[in-house]
Structures are given as C-alpha cells and as structure tokens.
Motif scaffolding. Structure first.
Motif, PDB file in Angstrom:
ATOM      1  N   ASP A 286       0.837  -1.199   0.000  1.00  0.00           N
ATOM      2  CA  ASP A 286       0.000   0.000   0.000  1.00  0.00           C
ATOM      3  C   ASP A 286       0.876   1.254   0.000  1.00  0.00           C
ATOM      4  O   ASP A 286       1.183   1.818   1.057  1.00  0.00           O
ATOM      5  CB  ASP A 286      -0.926  -0.022   1.217  1.00  0.00           C
ATOM      6  N   ALA A 287       1.285   1.682  -1.189  1.00  0.00           N
ATOM      7  CA  ALA A 287       2.165   2.849  -1.320  1.00  0.00           C
ATOM      8  C   ALA A 287       1.494   4.116  -0.806  1.00  0.00           C
ATOM      9  O   ALA A 287       2.165   4.996  -0.241  1.00  0.00           O
ATOM     10  CB  ALA A 287       2.609   3.026  -2.765  1.00  0.00           C
ATOM     11  N   GLU A 288       0.201   4.237  -0.999  1.00  0.00           N
ATOM     12  CA  GLU A 288      -0.521   5.421  -0.520  1.00  0.00           C
ATOM     13  C   GLU A 288      -0.434   5.508   1.005  1.00  0.00           C
ATOM     14  O   GLU A 288      -0.105   6.555   1.557  1.00  0.00           O
ATOM     15  CB  GLU A 288      -1.987   5.387  -0.966  1.00  0.00           C
TER      16      GLU A 288
ATOM     17  N   SER B 295       3.079   6.391   2.104  1.00  0.00           N
ATOM     18  CA  SER B 295       3.423   7.803   1.922  1.00  0.00           C
ATOM     19  C   SER B 295       2.834   8.666   3.033  1.00  0.00           C
ATOM     20  O   SER B 295       3.375   9.728   3.335  1.00  0.00           O
ATOM     21  CB  SER B 295       2.983   8.307   0.546  1.00  0.00           C
ATOM     22  N   GLU B 296       1.765   8.201   3.665  1.00  0.00           N
ATOM     23  CA  GLU B 296       1.145   8.958   4.766  1.00  0.00           C
ATOM     24  C   GLU B 296       2.005   8.957   6.025  1.00  0.00           C
ATOM     25  O   GLU B 296       1.714   9.677   6.974  1.00  0.00           O
ATOM     26  CB  GLU B 296      -0.249   8.409   5.076  1.00  0.00           C
TER      27      GLU B 296
ATOM     28  N   ARG C 262       5.737  14.423  -0.331  1.00  0.00           N
ATOM     29  CA  ARG C 262       4.948  13.198  -0.144  1.00  0.00           C
ATOM     30  C   ARG C 262       4.489  12.589  -1.462  1.00  0.00           C
ATOM     31  O   ARG C 262       4.531  11.372  -1.635  1.00  0.00           O
ATOM     32  CB  ARG C 262       3.747  13.484   0.743  1.00  0.00           C
ATOM     33  N   ASP C 263       4.047  13.403  -2.422  1.00  0.00           N
ATOM     34  CA  ASP C 263       3.567  12.842  -3.689  1.00  0.00           C
ATOM     35  C   ASP C 263       4.688  12.132  -4.451  1.00  0.00           C
ATOM     36  O   ASP C 263       4.500  11.030  -4.965  1.00  0.00           O
ATOM     37  CB  ASP C 263       2.944  13.929  -4.567  1.00  0.00           C
TER      38      ASP C 263
ATOM     39  N   ARG D  45       5.536   8.896  -2.688  1.00  0.00           N
ATOM     40  CA  ARG D  45       4.560   7.847  -3.000  1.00  0.00           C
ATOM     41  C   ARG D  45       4.891   7.172  -4.325  1.00  0.00           C
ATOM     42  O   ARG D  45       4.852   5.948  -4.440  1.00  0.00           O
ATOM     43  CB  ARG D  45       3.135   8.411  -3.039  1.00  0.00           C
ATOM     44  N   GLU D  46       5.246   7.964  -5.344  1.00  0.00           N
ATOM     45  CA  GLU D  46       5.583   7.400  -6.653  1.00  0.00           C
ATOM     46  C   GLU D  46       6.805   6.493  -6.569  1.00  0.00           C
ATOM     47  O   GLU D  46       6.830   5.413  -7.169  1.00  0.00           O
ATOM     48  CB  GLU D  46       5.809   8.520  -7.659  1.00  0.00           C
TER      49      GLU D  46
ATOM     50  N   GLU E  93       5.805   3.276  -4.823  1.00  0.00           N
ATOM     51  CA  GLU E  93       5.053   2.397  -5.724  1.00  0.00           C
ATOM     52  C   GLU E  93       6.008   1.550  -6.561  1.00  0.00           C
ATOM     53  O   GLU E  93       5.836   0.336  -6.680  1.00  0.00           O
ATOM     54  CB  GLU E  93       4.150   3.223  -6.648  1.00  0.00           C
TER      55      GLU E  93
END
Length: 118
Positions: free
Chosen positions: A23-25, A28-29, A48-49, A52-53, A56
């Motif tokens: 769960d990459a999302e 990232s949190e 953070r964005d 996340r990439e 992933e």
C-alpha cells in the motif's frame, strides 16, 4: 481512517506493515508533505507525492519486509532520530521524525540505506 504514529518508533513498524500490504498510498502517509527520502540510493526524493511514486516502484520489485532491531531514539524537542540495524547488512537505516500539532509523528528525513564497511 488511516492509523497514525503515536511514537516515532511506530513509524518503522507501520512501514513494514504497509509495505507488506503493498500500500504505497498508506506508506506515503508516514511522511510529512515536505519530507525528503534518500531513495533510490544516491538520490533524493522530495515531497509526499513524489515519495509515493518512488514507493510504488519500490514495492513492485521488493520482497517481504521484516521488522528490524531498533536502536535507541534520540529526541530534541519535537524532533526524533530513529534508526534500525538492517537485516540485509546494508549498515544502517536512519530517520528524522517530527511531532505534529496533534501529537502524532511523521518522517521528515529518511535514509533507508547506509552502506557499512565492506
């Protein structure tokens, strides 16, 4: 609602759980909006964005993650330095976490791999 870290040490445990869930999302949190991740090795990923990439892509290639032995946390006000002894022999992992206004913790700097002596 996604669980938040109530101690800096929670971040490492939550990282392993979320990485193994792929769960990459959620991973990232664990990072502040302005965090810096020193990954891939030799580079820096900022925000953070972007983190996340990168996570992933990392999860697409990664095997199972295991909890690692934590080193003692060092505190300075609302900052905490955490580290673990990696099972893969890379030498060490270190993170700086910042206490948030609600009392939870997020990573602001993460260096997942430090090569030790060979």
């Amino acid at each position: 609602m996604i669980e938040k870290a109530t101690t800096p040490e929670d971040l490492a445990v939550m990282f392993v759980e979320r990485a193994n869930a792929r769960d990459a999302e959620a991973l990232s949190e664990l990072y502040a909006e302005d965090a810096v991740l020193a990954f891939p090795p030799g580079s820096q990923t900022v925000g953070r964005d972007a983190i996340r990439e990168v996570l992933e892509r990392m999860l697409e290639q990664a095997g199972e993650f295991a909890a690692e032995e934590p080193m003692p946390t060092v505190y300075h006000g609302d900052l905490a330095l955490t580290s673990t002894r990696p099972a893969d022999g890379t030498g060490g992992r270190v993170q700086v976490a910042r206490r948030q206004p609600d009392g939870t913790w997020l990573r602001i700097i993460d260096r997942p791999e430090i090569r030790g002596p060979r």
